[in-house]
Design an enzyme around this catalytic site. Sequence first.
Site, PDB file in Angstrom:
ATOM      1  N   SER A  78     -39.584 -37.642 -42.867  1.00  0.00           N
ATOM      2  CA  SER A  78     -40.479 -36.561 -43.258  1.00  0.00           C
ATOM      3  C   SER A  78     -41.126 -36.933 -44.596  1.00  0.00           C
ATOM      4  O   SER A  78     -40.420 -37.259 -45.549  1.00  0.00           O
ATOM      5  CB  SER A  78     -39.659 -35.282 -43.388  1.00  0.00           C
ATOM      6  OG  SER A  78     -40.443 -34.232 -43.875  1.00  0.00           O
ATOM      7  N   ASP A  85     -39.903 -24.235 -35.634  1.00  0.00           N
ATOM      8  CA  ASP A  85     -38.744 -24.557 -36.473  1.00  0.00           C
ATOM      9  C   ASP A  85     -38.215 -23.233 -37.025  1.00  0.00           C
ATOM     10  O   ASP A  85     -37.320 -22.613 -36.437  1.00  0.00           O
ATOM     11  CB  ASP A  85     -39.191 -25.532 -37.586  1.00  0.00           C
ATOM     12  CG  ASP A  85     -38.131 -25.776 -38.661  1.00  0.00           C
ATOM     13  OD1 ASP A  85     -36.995 -25.310 -38.502  1.00  0.00           O
ATOM     14  OD2 ASP A  85     -38.441 -26.434 -39.682  1.00  0.00           O
ATOM     15  N   ASP A 134     -46.054 -31.056 -40.099  1.00  0.00           N
ATOM     16  CA  ASP A 134     -45.232 -29.865 -40.318  1.00  0.00           C
ATOM     17  C   ASP A 134     -45.888 -29.000 -41.389  1.00  0.00           C
ATOM     18  O   ASP A 134     -46.060 -29.427 -42.528  1.00  0.00           O
ATOM     19  CB  ASP A 134     -43.831 -30.294 -40.793  1.00  0.00           C
ATOM     20  CG  ASP A 134     -42.893 -29.108 -40.976  1.00  0.00           C
ATOM     21  OD1 ASP A 134     -43.291 -27.967 -40.675  1.00  0.00           O
ATOM     22  OD2 ASP A 134     -41.743 -29.331 -41.429  1.00  0.00           O
ATOM     23  N   GLY A 182     -33.978 -31.723 -40.257  1.00  0.00           N
ATOM     24  CA  GLY A 182     -33.145 -32.076 -41.403  1.00  0.00           C
ATOM     25  C   GLY A 182     -33.448 -31.137 -42.545  1.00  0.00           C
ATOM     26  O   GLY A 182     -34.531 -30.553 -42.615  1.00  0.00           O
ATOM     27  N   LYS A 198     -46.047 -33.658 -44.015  1.00  0.00           N
ATOM     28  CA  LYS A 198     -46.111 -32.260 -44.410  1.00  0.00           C
ATOM     29  C   LYS A 198     -47.575 -31.919 -44.650  1.00  0.00           C
ATOM     30  O   LYS A 198     -48.298 -32.700 -45.307  1.00  0.00           O
ATOM     31  CB  LYS A 198     -45.318 -32.048 -45.705  1.00  0.00           C
ATOM     32  CG  LYS A 198     -43.824 -32.201 -45.507  1.00  0.00           C
ATOM     33  CD  LYS A 198     -43.278 -31.020 -44.723  1.00  0.00           C
ATOM     34  CE  LYS A 198     -41.774 -31.018 -44.702  1.00  0.00           C
ATOM     35  NZ  LYS A 198     -41.237 -29.876 -43.938  1.00  0.00           N
ATOM     36  N   LYS A 241     -43.433 -37.975 -40.012  1.00  0.00           N
ATOM     37  CA  LYS A 241     -43.856 -36.563 -40.030  1.00  0.00           C
ATOM     38  C   LYS A 241     -44.516 -36.308 -41.372  1.00  0.00           C
ATOM     39  O   LYS A 241     -43.916 -36.570 -42.422  1.00  0.00           O
ATOM     40  CB  LYS A 241     -42.629 -35.678 -39.823  1.00  0.00           C
ATOM     41  CG  LYS A 241     -42.718 -34.261 -40.340  1.00  0.00           C
ATOM     42  CD  LYS A 241     -41.573 -33.410 -39.808  1.00  0.00           C
ATOM     43  CE  LYS A 241     -41.031 -32.454 -40.849  1.00  0.00           C
ATOM     44  NZ  LYS A 241     -39.931 -31.606 -40.349  1.00  0.00           N
ATOM     45  N   LYS A 292     -32.141 -27.059 -35.879  1.00  0.00           N
ATOM     46  CA  LYS A 292     -31.387 -27.283 -37.119  1.00  0.00           C
ATOM     47  C   LYS A 292     -30.147 -26.408 -37.020  1.00  0.00           C
ATOM     48  O   LYS A 292     -30.263 -25.176 -36.989  1.00  0.00           O
ATOM     49  CB  LYS A 292     -32.194 -26.840 -38.343  1.00  0.00           C
ATOM     50  CG  LYS A 292     -33.343 -27.766 -38.714  1.00  0.00           C
ATOM     51  CD  LYS A 292     -34.072 -27.219 -39.915  1.00  0.00           C
ATOM     52  CE  LYS A 292     -35.246 -28.094 -40.291  1.00  0.00           C
ATOM     53  NZ  LYS A 292     -36.189 -27.384 -41.183  1.00  0.00           N
ATOM     54  N   GLU A 299     -45.786 -28.679 -36.198  1.00  0.00           N
ATOM     55  CA  GLU A 299     -44.574 -27.868 -36.395  1.00  0.00           C
ATOM     56  C   GLU A 299     -44.875 -26.626 -37.233  1.00  0.00           C
ATOM     57  O   GLU A 299     -45.499 -26.716 -38.291  1.00  0.00           O
ATOM     58  CB  GLU A 299     -43.532 -28.751 -37.100  1.00  0.00           C
ATOM     59  CG  GLU A 299     -42.154 -28.146 -37.185  1.00  0.00           C
ATOM     60  CD  GLU A 299     -41.166 -29.087 -37.879  1.00  0.00           C
ATOM     61  OE1 GLU A 299     -41.508 -30.259 -38.156  1.00  0.00           O
ATOM     62  OE2 GLU A 299     -40.047 -28.636 -38.169  1.00  0.00           O
TER      63      GLU A 299
HETATM   64  O1  NPG Z   1     -35.154 -35.316 -43.583  1.00  0.00           O
HETATM   65  O2  NPG Z   1     -33.658 -33.910 -44.227  1.00  0.00           O
HETATM   66  C1  NPG Z   1     -34.835 -34.235 -44.051  1.00  0.00           C
HETATM   67  C2  NPG Z   1     -35.910 -33.257 -44.438  1.00  0.00           C
HETATM   68  C3  NPG Z   1     -36.871 -32.995 -43.349  1.00  0.00           C
HETATM   69  O3  NPG Z   1     -38.958 -32.031 -43.822  1.00  0.00           O
HETATM   70  C4  NPG Z   1     -37.787 -31.871 -43.711  1.00  0.00           C
HETATM   71  N1  NPG Z   1     -37.204 -30.686 -43.891  1.00  0.00           N
HETATM   72  O4  NPG Z   1     -39.215 -27.897 -43.242  1.00  0.00           O
HETATM   73  O5  NPG Z   1     -38.069 -29.164 -41.968  1.00  0.00           O
HETATM   74  C5  NPG Z   1     -38.424 -28.797 -43.094  1.00  0.00           C
HETATM   75  C6  NPG Z   1     -37.908 -29.527 -44.314  1.00  0.00           C
HETATM   76  C7  NPG Z   1     -37.004 -28.745 -45.197  1.00  0.00           C
HETATM   77  C8  NPG Z   1     -36.349 -29.361 -46.207  1.00  0.00           C
HETATM   78  C9  NPG Z   1     -36.775 -27.428 -45.043  1.00  0.00           C
HETATM   79  C10 NPG Z   1     -35.493 -28.702 -47.062  1.00  0.00           C
HETATM   80  C11 NPG Z   1     -35.917 -26.747 -45.869  1.00  0.00           C
HETATM   81  C12 NPG Z   1     -35.273 -27.397 -46.890  1.00  0.00           C
END
Ligand code: NPG
Length: 367
Positions: free
Chosen positions: A136, A239, A189, A291, A164, A162, A263, A214
């Site tokens: 990400s 999500d 995302d 994640g 953001k 991915k 998740k 996403e």
């Molecule tokens: O690789 O752990 C990872 C992070 C992936 O982008 C990621 N997580 O919106 O999915 C999400 C975001 C996130 C991170 C959301 C931290 C909440 C807390």
Amino acid sequence: MKIQEIELRIIELPLVRPFRTSFGTQTSRQVLMVKVVNEKGTAGWAECVAMSEPLYSPEYTYACIDLIKRFLIPALKKAGEFKAEDVATILKPYLGGQMAKASLETAILDAQLKDGKVSLASFLGATKSRVECGVSVGIANNLDALAEEVKIYVDEGYRRIKLKIEPGWDIQAVKLIRDIYPEIPLQVDANQAYSRSDGKHLAQLDQFNLLLIEQPLDEHDILGHALLAKEVKTPICLDESIISLQSAQDALALNATTVINIKPGRVGGYFESVKIHDLCVANKIPVWCGGMLETGIGRAANLALAALPGFTLPGDTSASSRYFKQDITTPFVMDDGYITVPNKPGIGVEPDMDFLESITTTKEVIK
Ligand code: NPG
């Protein structure tokens, strides 16, 4: 099992680089670590994925601690003897709190599986010994910086990128990366940053052959996602909106999503995650494992889940080095774009106690 004691500990782990999303910028990860010791003296570990502030979901670290101490532990104590399979039912009267509940359930399950000498992966029904890794990529300061960061991950071997996005950082950013990497599996995302009237704008992403968009809209706007799915050709993936099996069933029935990000923390644990996985398999809906900047403790358990057969898309199951200079477990290392699923009993990893102590900000033991 019976609970002998529960330790709640907050740690603070610096990130290797700031992680910017549409809801904020993180430079370090505050994590609530949960350790449950059962009557045999076996310790089970889990982490609570809530962030320090309620920006991604209503839960946050200190709210989780309060919920766990004030209501969840007393409920488990009152139940006396139980199995990990019973935890969700015992805690059901207390509404919400999926992340807090998931952390308790997972720590209890880790101890139970250690006693039974069964790995979480085989317990959940994993069919793979290694899983494909995606990464990400946060919102960058400018397009050059984005290209530079993506290059690092592509060179490391990540199998899916991915990006953001948010209004003002979307079409151009995606075009840039797609032009440089015409073939790489790519997805975006938005973390709820758009509104129902953005359909035409988001349809411009259709030209880039993305795997999915996403969570473009508010987590409560299931109808909005269903309407948006008629305006954009790129698959919509939910999500934040998927907080339980029920919400997954509803979103699928309403055609609001054609891919689901699972998740475990967001849906209340690994048992609920497997139920959503099974629902998606039955409906031929691809799933992938999200994640939340997990340490090795949470990452280990996510890898076990991601090894189930319905997880047909690479997840945000990156190597430890993506986020941390030093992880609290033996680091997860990527090889040829894959990470090996732990196969020791329970979640299969233990924290490095010296390092854990050194980054602990608060700790309390509840007997
Ligand atoms: O690789 O752990 C990872 C992070 C992936 O982008 C990621 N997580 O919106 O999915 C999400 C975001 C996130 C991170 C959301 C931290 C909440 C807390």
